[in-house]
Enzyme design. Sequence first.
Site, PDB file in Angstrom:
ATOM      1  N   HIS A 153       0.820  -1.211   0.000  1.00  9.50           N
ATOM      2  CA  HIS A 153       0.000   0.000   0.000  1.00  9.50           C
ATOM      3  C   HIS A 153       0.857   1.264   0.000  1.00  9.50           C
ATOM      4  O   HIS A 153       0.333   2.363  -0.224  1.00  9.50           O
ATOM      5  CB  HIS A 153      -0.935   0.012   1.216  1.00  9.50           C
ATOM      6  CG  HIS A 153      -2.368  -0.250   0.866  1.00  9.50           C
ATOM      7  ND1 HIS A 153      -3.051   0.485  -0.084  1.00  9.50           N
ATOM      8  CD2 HIS A 153      -3.253  -1.160   1.327  1.00  9.50           C
ATOM      9  CE1 HIS A 153      -4.286   0.044  -0.177  1.00  9.50           C
ATOM     10  NE2 HIS A 153      -4.442  -0.950   0.656  1.00  9.50           N
ATOM     11  N   ASP A 417      -7.677 -10.813 -17.726  1.00 12.23           N
ATOM     12  CA  ASP A 417      -7.752 -11.849 -18.758  1.00 12.23           C
ATOM     13  C   ASP A 417      -6.490 -11.806 -19.617  1.00 12.23           C
ATOM     14  O   ASP A 417      -6.226 -10.818 -20.302  1.00 12.23           O
ATOM     15  CB  ASP A 417      -9.008 -11.609 -19.610  1.00 12.23           C
ATOM     16  CG  ASP A 417      -9.193 -12.645 -20.702  1.00 12.23           C
ATOM     17  OD1 ASP A 417      -8.377 -13.575 -20.813  1.00 12.23           O
ATOM     18  OD2 ASP A 417     -10.173 -12.506 -21.463  1.00 12.23           O
TER      19      ASP A 417
END
Length: 477
Positions: A153, A417
């Site tokens: 983070h 994908d």
Amino acid sequence: MEEFKNSVKSQTIPLCVLDTQGSFSNIPFVFFYENATLSSNFMSTQALSDSFYKTMEQFPIFAGRIKSKGRGHNSVVVEQTNLNMPDYTESSSGVHIDTLKGNGFSWRAWPDDVATAGPMTKAGEDGDIKLINVHVVRLQDNSGVAIYFSIPHYILDGVAHMEVMKRWCQIYQLLSNGQADRLSEMPAFTVDRSIIQDCLPKDRKPVDALTRQTFTGFSLLAELLAWISPALRGRILSMIVARQKAEAHLFHVSKAAFASLHEAVGKALPDSYAISDNELLLSLITKTLAQSQALASGTSARIKPDSKAELPVAVIFEVREQLGMTSTNYAGNILMPLITSTPLTMLESPTTAESLAAMINNYSETVNSVDSGLVASHVEMVNSRSSCFTRPIVRFARSKTAMSFVYDIMPDMYEADFGSGRPAWVSPIEPFRANAVLLLTSRDTTDGVDVFMTAYPDVMKEVLRNEFWCDFAKLIY
């Protein structure tokens, strides 16, 4: 890899207060892909590696090191002659994709050591904090591939995390289709933190008293924690989280379940009040966890009519939209926590449509207060006290009951994908800090959301017995 190394130029990227306030944890997800066509060249190991490092050429920040001057003044320093290379590893596993599917992709069925970094941001064996950790695991008989993808983070939030993953997928497809010349057409990402200041409005809205007190109230322990190095701070916090031995579960809330509860709760609220799914979950989950904590501890504020005990909850908002930054391709942190506190007598009361309506009213001011003026005030508040980023973590680490709730649903991880279809499953890793809640896009994006919830083991046992919660949310694993 060599092309990536040669492409990197030395630079220093100052981090900002919105980076440091979330710098304690990683964003660790695992993506599972099925080789449905049994292709011998399914997600080629070489092609994954080549496209990953080509992606890194667009994000040289990931070859830098976190450098701190203490008290929250951090930068990423990229030294061309001494790169902190991404932790990219490859392995094979004896676990078949069918075994994972048969177990519903439960964490217990995962290949060993998929995660090469834990939930908290800490240094590796070489003493450096890696700014991206990737582990590509080839499943048995080339039945599929698991990809662990984790970024601290310090560098970015969940939205940007997913944008980096999608960029890797896009570059993989371009290279696989012989379209490397199209890489130059891809829109560039920016890691320049000054863009935030450029987007802040002139108008200001006061930060609520509890959030201001949490971030600015004096704490010697917080000051010490802000002074020490990021590596030492990460080691300390990792030890604290490991001792919690938190238990995690994943639940699914269907659209039908939402609709039913919306209808019931709506009758107890004014007609003009439109309840969001997120508000409903915030109210129900905090009630469920508070009730479970009371049962696990054997104590309850409800047996003391004059009890003034309250439960703090950090509600964390992603605020790109409020600042008009959704189209900026900003790869950083745009998160703002608001600290709320609710009477335990309200939280521990039986869950009914009426008690949930009361909870929604309790949180409505916080939820509806988030706008650009409040974000600007929050940034000014933490800018003026650069060491204040450790104060919330100290307050919450000292409490076994305080919670954190990420209000916005995480981006659709199933958009990652590589050209062979959407992932068969995506999940955070199981180890996590206690009393944390994430809302995740369901694999069936047309039906509700998934809820990742953590708690101490004795508390989680009560969550799984909570009749109202278990009627509303179905356990995935």
